[in-house]
Design an enzyme around this catalytic site. Sequence first.
Site, PDB file in Angstrom:
ATOM      1  CG  ASP A   1      59.939   7.168  62.657  1.00 55.68           C
ATOM      2  OD1 ASP A   1      58.843   7.712  62.836  1.00 55.68           O
ATOM      3  OD2 ASP A   1      60.093   6.122  62.008  1.00 55.68           O
TER       4      ASP A   1
ATOM      5  CG  HIS B   1      63.547   6.966  54.087  1.00 53.88           C
ATOM      6  ND1 HIS B   1      63.016   6.708  52.843  1.00 53.88           N
ATOM      7  CD2 HIS B   1      62.516   7.011  54.955  1.00 53.88           C
ATOM      8  CE1 HIS B   1      61.708   6.607  52.964  1.00 53.88           C
ATOM      9  NE2 HIS B   1      61.374   6.778  54.224  1.00 53.88           N
TER      10      HIS B   1
HETATM   11  N1  ACO Z   1      72.744   3.184  61.199  1.00 54.72           N
HETATM   12  C1  ACO Z   1      73.907   2.686  60.730  1.00 54.72           C
HETATM   13  N2  ACO Z   1      74.088   2.233  59.462  1.00 54.72           N
HETATM   14  C2  ACO Z   1      73.027   2.275  58.647  1.00 54.72           C
HETATM   15  C3  ACO Z   1      71.791   2.789  59.053  1.00 54.72           C
HETATM   16  C4  ACO Z   1      71.655   3.252  60.393  1.00 54.72           C
HETATM   17  N3  ACO Z   1      70.497   3.730  60.828  1.00 54.72           N
HETATM   18  N4  ACO Z   1      70.913   2.703  58.030  1.00 54.72           N
HETATM   19  C5  ACO Z   1      71.577   2.169  56.999  1.00 54.72           C
HETATM   20  N5  ACO Z   1      72.868   1.916  57.370  1.00 54.72           N
HETATM   21  C6  ACO Z   1      73.941   1.389  56.505  1.00 54.72           C
HETATM   22  C7  ACO Z   1      73.791  -0.108  56.284  1.00 54.72           C
HETATM   23  O1  ACO Z   1      74.506  -0.845  57.265  1.00 54.72           O
HETATM   24  C8  ACO Z   1      74.382  -0.259  54.899  1.00 54.72           C
HETATM   25  O2  ACO Z   1      75.779  -0.188  55.035  1.00 54.72           O
HETATM   26  P1  ACO Z   1      76.737  -1.042  54.014  1.00 54.72           P
HETATM   27  O3  ACO Z   1      76.450  -0.495  52.645  1.00 54.72           O
HETATM   28  O4  ACO Z   1      78.099  -0.765  54.501  1.00 54.72           O
HETATM   29  O5  ACO Z   1      76.333  -2.467  54.188  1.00 54.72           O
HETATM   30  C9  ACO Z   1      73.921   0.992  54.172  1.00 54.72           C
HETATM   31  O6  ACO Z   1      73.764   1.983  55.224  1.00 54.72           O
HETATM   32  C10 ACO Z   1      72.597   0.840  53.422  1.00 54.72           C
HETATM   33  O7  ACO Z   1      71.616   0.399  54.350  1.00 54.72           O
HETATM   34  P2  ACO Z   1      70.477  -0.636  54.033  1.00 54.72           P
HETATM   35  O8  ACO Z   1      70.057  -1.299  55.304  1.00 54.72           O
HETATM   36  O9  ACO Z   1      70.898  -1.520  52.900  1.00 54.72           O
HETATM   37  O10 ACO Z   1      69.354   0.333  53.507  1.00 54.72           O
HETATM   38  P3  ACO Z   1      67.819  -0.008  53.380  1.00 54.72           P
HETATM   39  O11 ACO Z   1      67.267   0.901  52.371  1.00 54.72           O
HETATM   40  O12 ACO Z   1      67.609  -1.479  53.177  1.00 54.72           O
HETATM   41  O13 ACO Z   1      67.220   0.338  54.846  1.00 54.72           O
HETATM   42  C11 ACO Z   1      66.343   1.530  56.677  1.00 54.72           C
HETATM   43  C12 ACO Z   1      66.582   1.521  55.166  1.00 54.72           C
HETATM   44  C13 ACO Z   1      65.628   0.237  57.104  1.00 54.72           C
HETATM   45  C14 ACO Z   1      65.419   2.699  57.020  1.00 54.72           C
HETATM   46  C15 ACO Z   1      67.703   1.676  57.413  1.00 54.72           C
HETATM   47  O14 ACO Z   1      68.327   2.897  57.062  1.00 54.72           O
HETATM   48  C16 ACO Z   1      67.564   1.584  58.931  1.00 54.72           C
HETATM   49  O15 ACO Z   1      67.586   0.476  59.487  1.00 54.72           O
HETATM   50  N6  ACO Z   1      67.401   2.753  59.661  1.00 54.72           N
HETATM   51  C17 ACO Z   1      67.205   2.725  61.084  1.00 54.72           C
HETATM   52  C18 ACO Z   1      65.735   2.427  61.405  1.00 54.72           C
HETATM   53  C19 ACO Z   1      64.813   3.588  61.073  1.00 54.72           C
HETATM   54  O16 ACO Z   1      65.058   4.728  61.439  1.00 54.72           O
HETATM   55  N7  ACO Z   1      63.690   3.266  60.409  1.00 54.72           N
HETATM   56  C20 ACO Z   1      62.665   4.254  60.048  1.00 54.72           C
HETATM   57  C21 ACO Z   1      62.657   4.501  58.587  1.00 54.72           C
HETATM   58  S1  ACO Z   1      61.494   5.759  58.180  1.00 54.72           S
HETATM   59  C22 ACO Z   1      60.013   5.007  58.298  1.00 54.72           C
HETATM   60  O17 ACO Z   1      59.844   3.858  58.033  1.00 54.72           O
HETATM   61  C23 ACO Z   1      58.913   5.757  58.809  1.00 54.72           C
END
Ligand code: ACO
Length: 428
Positions: free
Chosen positions: A364, A307
């Site tokens: 979710d 998140h």
């Molecule tokens: N699985 C694997 N790795 C992940 C995940 C995941 N679900 N989420 C984040 N990471 C990793 C990224 O690859 C990144 O790694 P790095 O530092 O080695 O490059 C690090 O964690 C930070 O992630 P970001 O993508 O930079 O974080 P951001 O805040 O931009 O994204 C997000 C947040 C979009 C929710 C992300 O965690 C994600 O894609 N989750 C999966 C989709 C999801 O469940 N979305 C619902 C969110 S809740 C809502 O909107 C209702």
Amino acid sequence: MSETASITLNGKTLELPVITGTENEKAIDISKLRDQSGYITLDIGYKNTGATQSAITFLDGENGVLKHRGYKIEDLAEKSTFLEVAYLLIYGHLPSKEVLEKFRADIKAQMLVHEDMKIFFAGFPSKSHPMGQLSCLVGALSAFYPESLNPNQTEEEENKTIINLLGKMPTIVSWIQKKSLGHPVVYPKKDLGYIDNFMNMIFGEVNSDKTFDPVIIDAMHKLLILHADHEQNCSTSTVRIVGSSNANLYASVSAGINALWGPLHGGANQAVIEMLEDIKNDGGDVEKYLAKAKDKNDPFRLMGFGHRVYKNFDPRAKIIKKACDDILEKLGVQDPVLDIAKKLEEAALSDQYFIDRKLYPNVDFYSGIIYRALGFNSDMFTVLFALGRLPGWIAQWKEMRDKKEPIGRPRQVYNGEIDRVYTDISTR
Ligand code: ACO
């Protein structure tokens, strides 16, 4: 003396005001920075940028706190109803019994949708994604209620638009569900409450007066409350920015629905169930999927994990996980996908990659399992999220308009080509 922050640019020091929120959140006000220095700030994805000062929702991601208008989400989910929370978000305070009754009655009176909307709705292929249909239908309401186009509506007129949208949204969602099955739509009934009406329109038949187990109705209230607002997330920011151009409420919410659709946002609830199904069909090896999620060369992500703001736990996910166990038990539903979800969560929470990045299950992760147990198809999950988020979008749109916030318009740092000489096509 009020707090300031200083910034030194090319030897010149500027004092910038510091804004302190009621929960002691701090922000450096850079709104005059460009005028004073020629510089802007750069923050791609708005990871550290406050777009507004809002009195609707407080969220402390480090400590897993979520409050609406000062009330804890745990209390609201446990004790309130969806329309009461909607009222609270939109108008800022809990309603009295009489006021809530009137609010409910006013909304119920607006649940019928103009029959002509069915004409173009009929043109959608029955298998088209529900979110695309929803955004079109909500945007189209502006054509049927053109008085909403006036950006200078009186408070009373604006309220009518708000009530109209709250009334029509469940009916529109039910049309989409019925179309996917090839079944005729079910009209709202005068003697049913908001959620009962919605469930009857979704699962009932034309003349039926289906009654639902109170466990199901409670679950729907809880799920919708847990989705009702989440401050400046992607879809809400979209609603505010579209509304900031004085676009009408239907157009603004329609844009928010499109922003919610993406699997990185609300679309994750559908993606989670599909991921869990894939893992189950592939033999249930959760470690294999964890490895894929950690592999930077693999586009796979653990859906329902991570998140932007919560870096400890998502309080909504905690409530939903418990509700999921309770509801499945009360309904006697055995879902093998729930076992996969639990194994995956356990494995991820003890994995260093997820620990280092503070990745926890979000709202979710478990909601889809409940929706499925209640009988919804997975492509309807994000539509249900939109139904829940509607009061939040409305409240945020209204707050932005009431405060007469300026049009949303970020700046950029241009890094493209400069001063190229145009050549005629015959010479290229
Ligand atoms: N699985 C694997 N790795 C992940 C995940 C995941 N679900 N989420 C984040 N990471 C990793 C990224 O690859 C990144 O790694 P790095 O530092 O080695 O490059 C690090 O964690 C930070 O992630 P970001 O993508 O930079 O974080 P951001 O805040 O931009 O994204 C997000 C947040 C979009 C929710 C992300 O965690 C994600 O894609 N989750 C999966 C989709 C999801 O469940 N979305 C619902 C969110 S809740 C809502 O909107 C209702």
